[in-house]
Design an enzyme around this catalytic site. Structure first.
Site, PDB file in Angstrom:
ATOM      1  N   ASP B 314      11.579  37.619  23.564  1.00  0.00           N
ATOM      2  CA  ASP B 314      11.194  38.902  22.992  1.00  0.00           C
ATOM      3  C   ASP B 314      11.917  39.089  21.678  1.00  0.00           C
ATOM      4  OD1 ASP B 314       9.304  40.181  24.474  1.00  0.00           O
ATOM      5  OD2 ASP B 314      10.733  40.717  26.050  1.00  0.00           O
ATOM      6  N   PHE B 384      11.878  65.047  14.051  1.00  0.00           N
ATOM      7  CA  PHE B 384      10.684  64.194  14.067  1.00  0.00           C
ATOM      8  C   PHE B 384       9.733  64.670  15.148  1.00  0.00           C
ATOM      9  CE2 PHE B 384       8.289  60.599  15.609  1.00  0.00           C
ATOM     10  CZ  PHE B 384       7.900  59.969  14.445  1.00  0.00           C
ATOM     11  N   THR B 388       3.827  65.432  12.818  1.00  0.00           N
ATOM     12  CA  THR B 388       4.147  65.248  11.397  1.00  0.00           C
ATOM     13  C   THR B 388       4.585  63.826  11.099  1.00  0.00           C
ATOM     14  OG1 THR B 388       6.435  65.875  11.754  1.00  0.00           O
ATOM     15  CG2 THR B 388       4.880  67.643  11.200  1.00  0.00           C
ATOM     16  N   MET B 390       7.469  62.863  10.544  1.00  0.00           N
ATOM     17  CA  MET B 390       8.490  62.930   9.495  1.00  0.00           C
ATOM     18  C   MET B 390       9.702  63.640  10.087  1.00  0.00           C
ATOM     19  SD  MET B 390       6.415  64.278   6.180  1.00  0.00           S
ATOM     20  CE  MET B 390       6.195  65.890   6.872  1.00  0.00           C
ATOM     21  N   LYS B 407      11.649  62.395   5.138  1.00  0.00           N
ATOM     22  CA  LYS B 407      11.438  60.950   5.126  1.00  0.00           C
ATOM     23  C   LYS B 407      10.489  60.614   6.278  1.00  0.00           C
ATOM     24  CE  LYS B 407      15.726  59.801   7.687  1.00  0.00           C
ATOM     25  NZ  LYS B 407      15.347  59.833   9.046  1.00  0.00           N
ATOM     26  N   ASP B 530      11.735  42.532  31.332  1.00  0.00           N
ATOM     27  CA  ASP B 530      12.371  43.597  32.093  1.00  0.00           C
ATOM     28  C   ASP B 530      11.369  44.644  32.566  1.00  0.00           C
ATOM     29  OD1 ASP B 530      11.892  44.518  29.583  1.00  0.00           O
ATOM     30  OD2 ASP B 530      13.979  45.000  29.109  1.00  0.00           O
TER      31      ASP B 530
END
Lengths: 602, 694
Positions: B314, B384, B388, B390, B407, B530
């Site tokens: 992985d 966050f 949005t 963001m 951001k 897992d």
């Protein structure tokens, strides 16, 4: 070894490789059934035969079906050869009026020729009618050779196949190998032999008067047909004189060709390839030696091509050649050294400009020490057993080399088919141990070697030593076994050991000192020959079946490479350790102690 | 293991019970299981009988000599038993620490499967699959099961050795709990998933103790070969008696070989070294896996590990660190890098995710921008949300203006600034695309409708991993990275890490298909997993290592469990598997190669009365026939003891390629096996003579 012997050896190996390479290609075509267009008429003939016999050529067989067909086919061969010998007195092509062969000898000979051993308890010219030679013995020379070849083809198919249930069709394989490989080669070779002076006729034997009266000594046989012995166990000799000689005739060339090509080795005459009508010139001697190794070497090339990696074939060939060359060097050196007992009697055995020197006892003056030594190594490396000199008269270690080559399991080139499948068994054993040493569960040519393969490998490597050692043990205990010995002491033991080694490994050559044409030896050796042959073939076919059913693993850099010099030396090591360790004590009591007594008496 | 005490090889704690057990194993029913040693066992009995006969003056040889041979043979058997007992003892010591966790637990069985329902005490042994129990702070979880309600911190150190508690909660990938672990805080409602005696712990103990240890396929194949060799040498020695009788008659000298000498020869020839150590090697292999904190549920899996040629790894957590980190600031045209860094740091101030922290750290490192004291400003954090996509911060300036720093992903910010009437600059779009193409994640930063630039978040390849891939390649193992990322990203990281191949946008189905394709191609595949969605792929893979933190489904599907939940462990597992096979192969080679020297010792000794000439084969110049035979037999016995450490620790694997490795091992164990016994037997012979034993 002198220069002449070296030149002979090098040119032999060189010519062999040149001839067997194209034959290997042809064997691939025969095995795969992919023939060039000009073969079409033969193939339609072939298809017609299958229709008559009720064989479906496309139908593949599982290993069990294949093995049953093979064993039944060979068993019918035993019945046919037995019947022809017993009935030869009333059958045609018998100008000398040979009587029926005794039951035990017929049985022994039948098993012997069917198993490709060609051990001969009888003398050909004094026992067999022309019909028996041709219809019983020569026919089995073809079929037993074809049987060996089809087994190795089936095994190679097992390596090549991916998850397949079939290993081919026995009837198709055996027909094609006989008709497209053995017959044409034999035809060409027989014509060559006739051109060199080998006879081919149905004439009665010819009596000739010799130019001078000959005196000769021969062992006196008692009423039981066994040699009489004095108080010390040495044979009682009698002196005979004669000015008459009977020249045996017969269809020799046709039988001689397949005798060599099929690594059968059963001579038309008792003296085998030492007889001038079987092997008249040094040239025929050389070509006969070539023809012994021709098909075994070509099969190795076939193997490399079929598995898709010619290097695999070269590796096996390299291992075989290395052991073979060492064997030739040892036997030649020993024979050229001569015999100290003969020196004591004043015989000049020194090598000089006028003579090659060495132990000429039991060797044809036409061939000499070097050619006879090479022939001996070849005929016992391959399971041929034809001889152009008497192995019984070799020096102890010189005679031990043929013995050892047989004991390794006839894998140094070996019999047609048998040599390669025997060697592949050793290769499987080598990768099993070597594979573990690099931390992977073992695989060979992309096939995992697991429990079932190890079982079959174990049976295949167990059968022959058990037959040989147990057979010799019974013979040295039984009175019937001990009466046949011509020479007392350690050499007598060597003779018995040689007989069982030769029979168990299907070679057929003999230390002729042993009188083996007795019910005891005929029966014991027949048992050894039968199980030495089919006790190995059946597990090999079983392995072919289980390999064919497996997936083929991808080759990565973590895979054990099975083509480099390292693997070649491992393979040689395995052959020597596993093949020879079983025989060390027996060899110590036979040839080794003979050698020490001869050179370092105490 | 918390108690994975490392024992020195011959730790007295282990040696004493092993010695006792070596005698206990003299039971013929135990010996019968090992055919090679069973032959030695029979040989020991026979020589003892011959010795008793010799005491009655009917002997074939001096009783002292026969006794010495008999004792040596008995010791050969005992040494083999001891090797096995020692290996088992080490495993048992590891198992007993596990067993100590299996003390009596009284569970609180709930009447109804929900929190708050009434419960009654029930012994854990009485619980059945499907029962629902309540586990509260301080309680021990009675059996393996699945959390159906609640969240709690659990101390799993007893199993994993990891002291930090882990969170277990209902639903998702952290719902599985293991019996024997302890809840530290809060409570859990657990549905029991196994019956008593079938739990993970029970299986571990059974495996480790070797009680249920079955021979693995390769071990069986090797045993067959060893049995075949034993049979052949049995025939060799049995037929030697008639040969000897015949030779005595023929040469009219000496006496036939004695039964004692024949048995001595037989025991020397059969592969006793590997026969004695074979089962110890197997037990030690499992035990070494334990030492690496990996529990294999079958010996077969350990063996298969050595064969693996494809490793599926992985990306996240195995090849890269779990989180991306800020690696560069790419400002928009007309914006300084410093301004961008400053704004980005501001916007990440309240972002406690590792990515957010890494932006603050990068800004500090490159421009020495310290984190501002935000208390002087009126700030509002914008978290966050999925809508949005963001996050950021609103800062109210002294003049009442609000700076809205945000951001987020490129398209989210584009939507945001365009909604505010701004535009998304072309050069920023280009840098966004460039960064994405490199396999990194672009985060766009804006101040209101003004786009400042892009922060590059990069996957960091784990340290030391890059060096291991070429090593794996030399072992012939192909590495494949599995990731949910798009192809571009995946290709970039694969190239950086140096793996051979990758599978991008991997779904469970794609993984499963990939494993099947490789297997159809004749390759053996190993993987770690897992999650429950890994279970099908784990079940399909040849070597499947489930993380202990993983779900019960994953653990059931795998054939190994890594207690440390460290996906890089696969590499160690492969090496351990290889070690196991190499040890077997090397000792087999050694054992067979030994036979040559033993012949040189025994054959002349056996027949020298009949053929004095055979004395020439006594190349070691051993003193007398008796001392020669005795030295060979003693050597054969003590070489087992000398090789016990090798059997237990294993032949070291070196990633130097198959051919080089083979050459090395053939030289050491093959050629060494030829030479060493010559020296050993000679030394023993000198000792025997010096001590006047013969």
């Amino acid at each position: 070894m002198n220069t002449q012997a070296w030149i002979q050896l090098v040119s032999y190996v060189g010519v062999l490789l040149v001839l067997s390479w194209p034959l290997g290609k042809w064997l691939v075509a025969v095995a795969d059934g992919r023939f060039p267009p000009w073969m079409a008429p033969f193939q339609s003939l072939e298809r017609g035969l299958y229709r008559l016999a009720g064989v479906t050529p496309e139908a593949g067989m599982g290993w069990r079906q294949y093995a049953i067909a093979l064993v039944v086919f060979n068993f019918l061969g035993v019945l046919a050869v037995y019947a022809l010998q017993r009935l030869q007195g009333v059958l045609p092509l018998n100008p000398q009026g040979m009587a029926a062969v005794t039951a035990d000898s017929s049985f022994n000979t039948a098993v012997s020729f069917v198993t490709n051993t060609n051990w001969q308890g009888y003398g050909g010219e004094g026992t067999m009618s022309y019909l028996t030679q041709m219809l019983a013995l020569a026919v089995q020379n073809f079929f037993s050779a074809a049987t060996g070849i089809v087994v190795v083809i089936a095994l190679v198919r097992g390596f090549v196949a991916r998850s397949s249930a079939s290993i081919g069709n026995f009837w198709v394989d055996v027909s094609r190998v006989t008709a497209y490989v053995l017959l044409p080669l034999s035809l060409v070779f027989a014509v060559f032999l006739v051109s060199q002076g080998v006879i081919q006729n149905f004439s009665p034997y010819k009596d000739v008067t010799t130019l001078e009266v000959n005196a000769y000594r021969q062992p006196r046989n008692g009423a039981d047909g066994q040699p009489q012995k004095d108080a010390n166990g040495n044979p009682v000799m009698e002196i005979r004189q004669t000015d008459k000689q009977t020249l045996a005739m017969g269809p020799v060339a046709s039988q001689e060709a397949i005798k060599m090509l099929g690594t059968n080795g059963g001579g038309f005459f008792n003296a085998n390839s030492a007889h001038p009508y079987e092997n008249p010139t040094p040239l025929t001697n050389f070509v006969q030696m070539l023809s012994i190794f021709l098909i075994p070497a070509a099969l190795v090339f076939m193997f490399g091509r079929m598995v898709g990696d010619p290097r695999q074939g070269w590796a096996v060939l390299a291992a075989m050649t290395a052991i073979f060359v060492v064997a030739v060097v040892v036997v030649t050196t020993q024979e050229q050294q001569g015999n100290p007992v003969l020196s004591a009697l004043g015989a000049d055995q020194a090598v000089s400009a006028t003579q090659p020197g060495g132990n000429m006892e039991g060797k044809e003056a036409r061939f000499g020490v070097a050619a006879t030594s090479l022939f001996a190594a070849i005929t016992t490396s391959a399971s041929c057993g034809a001889v152009d000199g008497m192995h019984d008269s070799f020096t102890p270690l010189g005679g031990a080399v043929p013995l050892v080559l047989m004991q390794l399991g006839e894998v140094v080139f070996g019999g047609v088919g048998t040599g390669l499948y025997g060697m592949l068994i050793f290769a499987i054993l080598a990768v099993f141990i070597a594979g573990l040493m690099i931390g992977r569960t073992p695989e060979y040519l992309g096939k995992k070697i697991e429990t079932y393969e190890m079982k079959m490998t174990s049976i295949a490597i167990l059968v022959t030593p058990i037959l040989v050692l147990a057979g010799a043990a019974i013979a040295v205990l039984a009175d019937a076994g001990k009466t046949g010995i011509a020479n007392p002491g350690a050499h007598g033991f060597s003779e018995i050991l040689y007989a069982f080694t030769s029979a168990g490994n299907n070679n057929g050559s003999a230390f002729a000192g042993l009188s083996a044409n007795s019910p005891f030896y005929n029966t014991m050796l027949a048992i050894a020959m039968w199980f030495g042959r089919f006790g190995v073939i059946v597990p090999v076919l079983a392995m072919a079946g289980s390999l064919a059913a497996k997936k083929r693993m991808a080759v990565t850099s973590g895979t054990l490479p099975t083509h480099g010099p390292l693997f070649v030396s491992l393979l040689i090591g395995t052959v020597l350790l596993v093949g020879l360790l079983n025989y060390v004590p027996a060899l110590a009591l036979g040839p080794v102690v003979e050698h020490l007594m001869l050179w370092h008496p105490k | 293991m918390t108690t994975a005490k490392t024992f020195s090889l011959f730790d007295p704690v282990l040696v004493k019970p092993a010695i006792a057990s070596a005698f206990g194993k003299l039971d013929p029913r135990v010996q019968w299981r090992n055919p090679v040693m069973f032959v030695v066992y029979i040989g020991s009995l026979l020589t003892t009988i011959v010795w008793v006969q010799a005491l009655g003056a009917q002997g074939e040889a001096p009783p002292g000599f026969i006794l010495a041979i008999a004792l040596s043979l008995w010791f050969t058997v005992l040494f083999a038993n001891f090797a096995e007992a020692l290996a088992e003892g080490r495993s048992k010591a590891q198992a007993s620490s596990l067993r100590s966790m299996k003390r009596k637990v009284i569970a609180k069985q709930l009447e109804k499967p929900l929190h708050g329902s009434s419960w009654h005490p029930q012994e854990a042994d009485e619980l059945r699959k499907g029962a629902v129990v309540l586990v509260e702070a301080g309680d021990v979880i009675p059996l393996d099961g699945e959390v159906i309600e609640g969240v709690a911190s659990v101390d799993e150190s007893a199993i994993t050795g990891e002291s930090a508690p882990v969170i277990r909660e209902s639903g998702g990938d952290f719902a599985s709990v293991t019996g024997g672990t302890r809840v530290l805080s809060d409570w859990l409602v657990v549905r029991v998933g196994v019956n008593p005696g079938e739990s993970f712990l029970d299986r571990m103990i059974a495996m480790v103790e070797g009680a249920k240890r079955q021979k693995t396929p390769n071990e069986i194949a090797l045993t067959i070969l060893l049995v075949a060799l034993t049979i052949v040498f049995l025939v060799v020695t049995v037929t030697l008696l008639p040969y000897s009788i015949f030779s005595v008659e023929a040469n009219k000298a000496g006496t036939p070989v004695s039964v004692t000498a024949l048995i001595a020869l037989l025991v020397c020839l059969i592969p006793t070294t590997i026969g004695a150590l074979l089962s110890a090697i197997g037990v030690a292999g499992m035990s070494r896996m334990m030492g690496a904190n990996v529990i294999a549920t079958s010996g077969r899996a350990v063996e298969a590990a050595g064969d693996v040629d494809v490793l599926l790894l992985d990306k996240t957590g195995t090849i890269t660190l779990g989180n991306r980190q800020a690696s560069a600031f790419v400002p928009a045209r007309g914006v300084s890098e410093r301004t961008l860094a400053d704004a980005a740091q501001f916007a990440s101030m309240a972002d406690e995710t590792p990515e957010g922290r890494s932006i603050a750290v990068l800004a500090k490192q490159t421009f020495d921008l310290r984190e501002r004291d935000l208390s002087s400003h009126k700030t509002t954090f914008v978290a966050f949300t999925a809508q949005t996509r963001m996050s950021g911060v609103d800062i109210e300036g002294d003049d009442g203006t609000v700076r809205a720093l945000r951001k987020g992903a490129g398209d989210a910010i584009r939507k945001h600034v365009e909604a505010l009437g701004g535009s998304f600059p072309v050069d920023v779009q280009n840098s966004t695309d460039d960064i994405a193409r490199k396999g990194s994640t672009p985060l766009v930063v804006c101040d209101g409708s003004w786009v400042l630039g892009v922060v590059e978040l990069k996957d960091i390849v784990k340290g030391g991993l890059k060096e291991r891939f070429p090593e794996l390649r030399r072992m012939g193992i192909k590495t494949v990275m599995i990731t949910g990322d798009n192809r571009l990203t995946a290709a970039a990281i694969a190239a950086e890490a140096g793996v051979d191949d990758f599978l991008a946008e991997a779904t469970p189905e794609a993984k499963l298909q990939m494993i099947r394709d490789y297997q159809a191609d004749g390759r053996l595949v190993a993987m770690t997993g897992d999650g429950t969605n890994d279970a099908p792929a784990l079940a399909q893979a040849d070597v499947a290592v489930a993380m202990n933190t993983g779900t019960q489904a994953a653990k059931e599907a795998g054939n190994m469990v890594d207690l440390d939940s460290n996906p890089t462990k696969l590499l160690e597992i492969v090496e351990t598997g290889k070690q196991l096979l190499m040890t077997r192969g090397s000792l087999t080679t050694f054992s067979i190669a030994n036979d040559v020297s033993k012949y040189f010792a025994i054959i002349p000794a056996m027949f020298v009365t009949t053929y004095p000439e055979l004395g020439a084969l006594n190349v070691m110049r051993l003193a007398t026939p008796s001392s020669a035979i005795l030295s060979a037999v003693i050597f054969n016995a003590i070489v087992i003891v000398f090789l016990i450490p090798l059997a237990l620790t294993g032949v070291r694997y070196r990633a130097i390629g198959a051919a080089a490795l083979l050459r090395r091992n053939v030289l050491i164990y093959g050629v060494g096996g030829l030479i060493v016994p010559f020296i050993g037997i000679k030394v023993l012979d000198l000792l025997l003579v010096a001590l006047h034993i013969v």
